[in-house]
Enzyme design. Sequence first.
Site, PDB file in Angstrom:
ATOM      1  N   ARG A 179     -13.670   0.597  -5.305  1.00  0.00           N
ATOM      2  CA  ARG A 179     -14.161   0.699  -3.936  1.00  0.00           C
ATOM      3  C   ARG A 179     -15.499   1.424  -3.931  1.00  0.00           C
ATOM      4  O   ARG A 179     -15.680   2.385  -4.666  1.00  0.00           O
ATOM      5  CB  ARG A 179     -13.126   1.431  -3.095  1.00  0.00           C
ATOM      6  CG  ARG A 179     -11.968   0.525  -2.646  1.00  0.00           C
ATOM      7  CD  ARG A 179     -12.335  -0.233  -1.381  1.00  0.00           C
ATOM      8  NE  ARG A 179     -12.696   0.761  -0.371  1.00  0.00           N
ATOM      9  CZ  ARG A 179     -11.794   1.481   0.286  1.00  0.00           C
ATOM     10  NH1 ARG A 179     -10.510   1.304   0.122  1.00  0.00           N
ATOM     11  NH2 ARG A 179     -12.173   2.391   1.158  1.00  0.00           N
ATOM     12  N   LYS A 186      -3.342  -0.415  -6.982  1.00  0.00           N
ATOM     13  CA  LYS A 186      -4.429   0.166  -6.193  1.00  0.00           C
ATOM     14  C   LYS A 186      -4.285   1.676  -6.305  1.00  0.00           C
ATOM     15  O   LYS A 186      -3.238   2.229  -5.981  1.00  0.00           O
ATOM     16  CB  LYS A 186      -4.330  -0.276  -4.730  1.00  0.00           C
ATOM     17  CG  LYS A 186      -5.317   0.455  -3.818  1.00  0.00           C
ATOM     18  CD  LYS A 186      -5.220   0.000  -2.364  1.00  0.00           C
ATOM     19  CE  LYS A 186      -6.087   0.876  -1.465  1.00  0.00           C
ATOM     20  NZ  LYS A 186      -5.999   0.490  -0.042  1.00  0.00           N
ATOM     21  N   ASP A 233       0.840  -1.205   0.000  1.00  0.00           N
ATOM     22  CA  ASP A 233       0.000   0.000   0.000  1.00  0.00           C
ATOM     23  C   ASP A 233       0.876   1.256   0.000  1.00  0.00           C
ATOM     24  O   ASP A 233       1.972   1.276  -0.584  1.00  0.00           O
ATOM     25  CB  ASP A 233      -0.990  -0.080   1.174  1.00  0.00           C
ATOM     26  CG  ASP A 233      -2.322   0.598   0.874  1.00  0.00           C
ATOM     27  OD1 ASP A 233      -2.380   1.843   0.969  1.00  0.00           O
ATOM     28  OD2 ASP A 233      -3.299  -0.104   0.523  1.00  0.00           O
ATOM     29  N   ASP A 234       0.422   2.286   0.670  1.00  0.00           N
ATOM     30  CA  ASP A 234       1.042   3.619   0.632  1.00  0.00           C
ATOM     31  C   ASP A 234       2.437   3.625   1.282  1.00  0.00           C
ATOM     32  O   ASP A 234       2.830   2.668   1.933  1.00  0.00           O
ATOM     33  CB  ASP A 234       0.098   4.586   1.385  1.00  0.00           C
ATOM     34  CG  ASP A 234       0.270   6.032   0.957  1.00  0.00           C
ATOM     35  OD1 ASP A 234       1.265   6.361   0.301  1.00  0.00           O
ATOM     36  OD2 ASP A 234      -0.622   6.842   1.297  1.00  0.00           O
ATOM     37  N   ASP A 280      -5.694   5.338  -5.362  1.00  0.00           N
ATOM     38  CA  ASP A 280      -6.479   6.031  -4.331  1.00  0.00           C
ATOM     39  C   ASP A 280      -7.015   7.377  -4.824  1.00  0.00           C
ATOM     40  O   ASP A 280      -6.841   7.742  -5.993  1.00  0.00           O
ATOM     41  CB  ASP A 280      -5.611   6.167  -3.069  1.00  0.00           C
ATOM     42  CG  ASP A 280      -6.416   5.972  -1.792  1.00  0.00           C
ATOM     43  OD1 ASP A 280      -7.620   6.290  -1.782  1.00  0.00           O
ATOM     44  OD2 ASP A 280      -5.828   5.517  -0.786  1.00  0.00           O
ATOM     45  N   ASP A 320     -13.125   3.811   3.905  1.00  0.00           N
ATOM     46  CA  ASP A 320     -12.358   2.673   4.423  1.00  0.00           C
ATOM     47  C   ASP A 320     -13.127   1.873   5.474  1.00  0.00           C
ATOM     48  O   ASP A 320     -13.790   2.439   6.343  1.00  0.00           O
ATOM     49  CB  ASP A 320     -11.044   3.152   5.068  1.00  0.00           C
ATOM     50  CG  ASP A 320     -10.025   3.563   4.024  1.00  0.00           C
ATOM     51  OD1 ASP A 320     -10.340   3.566   2.820  1.00  0.00           O
ATOM     52  OD2 ASP A 320      -8.890   3.890   4.435  1.00  0.00           O
TER      53      ASP A 320
END
Length: 496
Positions: free
Chosen positions: A202, A144, A69-70, A146, A206
Amino acid sequence: MKTRLLVAAAMPAALVRAVNNGLARTPQMGWNNWNTFACDVSEKLLLETSKLLVDYGLKDLGYQYVVLDDCWSVGRGEDGYLIPDTTKFPHGMDGVADELHKQGFLFGMYSSAGEMTCARYTGSLDYETQDAESFASWGVDYLKYDNCYHMGRMGTPLISFNRYNEMAKALKKTGRSILYSLCSWGEDYVHTWGGSIANSWRISGDIYDSFSRPDDLCACNDPANPACVAPGTHCSVLAIINKVAPYIDRGLPGAWNDLDMLEVGLGGMTEEEYKAHFAMWAALKSPLLLGNDLRVMDATTLSIVNNPAIIAISQDPKGRAAMRISRNLTVPKDEFGVGETQVWSGSLTNGDQVVIFFNAADEDLDMSASLAELFVMHGPGGSADEVKQDWTVRDLWGSEGARMSKADAQAVLDAKSDAERSSVLKRANWYNATEKPYAKGLEDGDERLFGERVGTVKAGGRLEARVARHAAKVFRLQSAGGKAGASKGSSLRDEL
Ligand SMILES: *[C@@H]1O[C@H](CO)[C@@H](O)[C@H](O)[C@H]1NC(C)=O
Ligand SMILES: *[C@@H]1O[C@H](CO)[C@@H](O)[C@H](O)[C@H]1NC(C)=O
């Protein structure tokens, strides 16, 4: 009959305008570090985790993407390209990719369609071409993407579509197969356009590690709420299910509603809540990305996420999500005023039907649904052929048998050597989707994918079960005449 043909006629693969990169024909499965580790990422973490995915038999159940992820870069160089953090990733991102590929995994990375990522690292907005080139050159298989710091480029579906489409085009131009996972939190009706450019999108803010606790940070769990100014972050399992229910049918092979990463094993829910969470994500065709720390996983967690009968619902080749057929709000509520039950029903590739009794009320309850209700999508008012036949009922968690015993799960976790571990998996006769893909196992009628037989429902009858508070009963209904005995209606749909 006419309705059924119309619905079916809309589905042939050639007419479906999904992203069409050949990826995620069934919902993607894997692991992502965010839910446990957030920014605390490193090459060491990814490779220790991938080794455990192999050791515990999870890779061979289908968990094949390892997603970082990030928080992996140190910014953008003079040349316009992102620079990986070599303290965290001493062998570079290509080094990680090579190692994961050697182990048979696919490698996922993260960025944001904004000037910064959500953790305020450099984002990809207006640098889509360079960043896609970097991902492709490193051997990345999954992005992914965002939604933070988008510089105001949202507010209508077209503005968001255009912003996300820049990266879709850039990824395509690299010529590498890269699964494209949108993380725009359900904004700007992404369920209406995400499938045209991406493999998943999504649908909410979250997830957090709570089954049903309402939280103002997930303001949009009630779309009618005037305080719904942002999708937020603290979305419970129940809030996410309720958000996606009205457009659950938007998922199709290659393009899925993403209910966010799994919380199973993080500690905020009971075992029954985690089983319900996992089963709903499977039946609703969300990607299944584990979010727990595999280095400290317990037997309960392993025996939830390694249930092949539940995973086979997710990976069913038909690729249709279960739909909500009823919801009851007149049930005992908790201290937050939350409490409801839901019945979900969906058709599977071989004419079987998955049925979930989801109890988010504050008490154990008897739940039931008639065949007429369960097959309402195939004909209203009990007119579906399926209502006129007997069904064998199988419980996909079962008492023992459908699910790995805690003792075996513990033995897998405790094994001191690879040999010891594989002998436990062998003795437990555990499913191996590398050896036998789910489609083949379903076709063969492999018992390990069909749960435990618990009863029958006669033609015109009702399915009934006692469901514990904050739990779900997950059933697979099989035509009592056997697979070949599926009604004409079923086989007609399966041909299309
Ligand atoms: C699953 O099957 C593959 C292919 O036969 C094999 O390489 C792998 O070791 C098996 N996995 C487990 C956990 O036994
Ligand atoms: C809703 O659930 C309650 C509690 O189980 C039950 O008494 C009631 O009949 C249900 N309502 C409907 C419409 O099914």
